[in-house]
Design an enzyme around this catalytic site. Structure first.
Site: not given
Length: 346
Positions: A144, A272, A300
């Site tokens: 991320s 996502d 995600h």
């Protein structure tokens, strides 16, 4: 680019394809049990980052090194961090996680925090690893926010600027403005509120003590209702950006995709909920050094699959395969296979 997409091996269980289910499932499952040792790594500006080293560590100083960079408000306790570090450790790698400033067990010293484009601390750590383990193969992974940071770092440093054999980027918001917009819509606001509350809890006491040079009081902080608003009021002024738009433009790594020279694997789910669909359609063509794997499902940092009669993170299998290629051959998929962009239609 589409005609060269091929299948990759992630298939979510029937009934668990929803991106929010995939995103939230890892928080509901048991986390890998790990023993670690903490280290304070002093930085050139007088601040520090906290490292967590997996124990027991390999005896040989030439054992390969795996370093992980977590996501926004993540830590060693994050489910994905436990799984990925455990995977590398089980394979005989010297595994560690770097907490971004203030994300470890104690607040950082200076009147600043961390952000998506803040590459200096990671560069310092990788240089230190090179000094300590000069003969060891080294691979870095970022998840991320940590993935955006890592991709920006490898693009900035070129093919020979880092003592890394390769990089792995997972679920990275490579267009920060688009990600902030997506997180402010629909069910994704649940994630935005969670992240925003975590950021506010951390900055509020420092603001109350007058430690941060911000034109903001506790009441104004409490009224912020979006990540973009937080970045405008806190992230940008703390780190030398004009505003959130300037921060997003300068810190987003997606614009640098065509400049990457270090072998880099990017894993991304098209559903996502932290990012717009077809994210890579709006970004430059990846450089030849990049292998881009896009799955239809996964959420995600989810990628949960059914394996051995139980739910397990597919990312563990994908990382194990990637590290095995490096450890067994000393070269990456890049050298062995050439450039390869793939897409899962499972």
């Amino acid at each position: 680019m589409r005609e060269r997409w091929q299948q990759v091996g992630f298939a979510p269980p029937r009934g668990l394809t929803n991106p929010h289910v995939q995103t939230l499932l890892p928080r509901l499952l048991p986390r890998a049990r790990l023993t670690c040792e903490s280290e304070i790594l002093e930085l050139p500006d007088g601040d520090f980052v906290e490292l967590n080293w997996i124990r027991p560590a390999p005896a040989s100083p030439e054992a390969p090194v795996f370093v992980l960079f977590h996501g926004l408000e993540g830590s060693f306790q994050s489910p994905y961090a436990r799984w990925l570090l455990a995977t590398a450790g089980d394979m005989g790698w010297r595994a560690l996680l770097m907490h971004f400033r203030g994300c470890g067990s104690r607040p950082n010293r200076l009147p600043r925090a961390y952000h998506s484009g803040d590459t200096a601390d990671a560069y310092w750590l990788i240089s230190e690893l090179s000094r300590r383990y000069p003969k060891a193969l080294k691979v870095a992974a970022g998840v991320s926010l940590g993935g955006n940071m890592l991709l920006k770092l490898v693009a900035e440093q070129g093919g020979g600027g880092l003592d890394l054999a390769g990089a792995i980027v997972i679920s990275a918001p490579l267009d920060l403005a688009a990600s902030a917009e997506r997180l402010h819509r629909g069910f994704s606001r649940i994630y935005e509120r969670h992240l925003l509350n975590a950021l506010k809890r951390k900055v509020a006491p420092r603001l109350a003590r007058g430690e941060l040079p911000l034109a903001l009081d506790s009441h104004a902080l409490a009224r912020i209702d979006s990540l973009r608003g937080y970045d405008d009021a806190v992230t940008a002024p703390l780190h030398g950006f004009r505003d959130a738009a300037d921060y997003y433009r300068r810190a987003s790594a997606g614009r640098l995709l065509g400049e990457v020279e270090l072998p880099t694997l990017i894993v991304h789910a098209d559903d996502d909920p932290f990012m717009p669909a077809a994210l890579f359609e709006r970004l430059p063509e990846p450089a030849d050094a990049v292998r881009l794997e896009i799955t239809r499902h996964g959420g995600h940092v989810g990628f949960m699959e059914w394996r051995n009669r139980r739910l397990q993170p597919w990312l563990r299998q994908r990382l194990a395969h990637e590290l095995a290629c490096w450890a067994d051959t000393g070269v990456s998929w890049q050298s062995a296979m050439g450039r390869h962009l793939s897409r899962s239609d499972n």
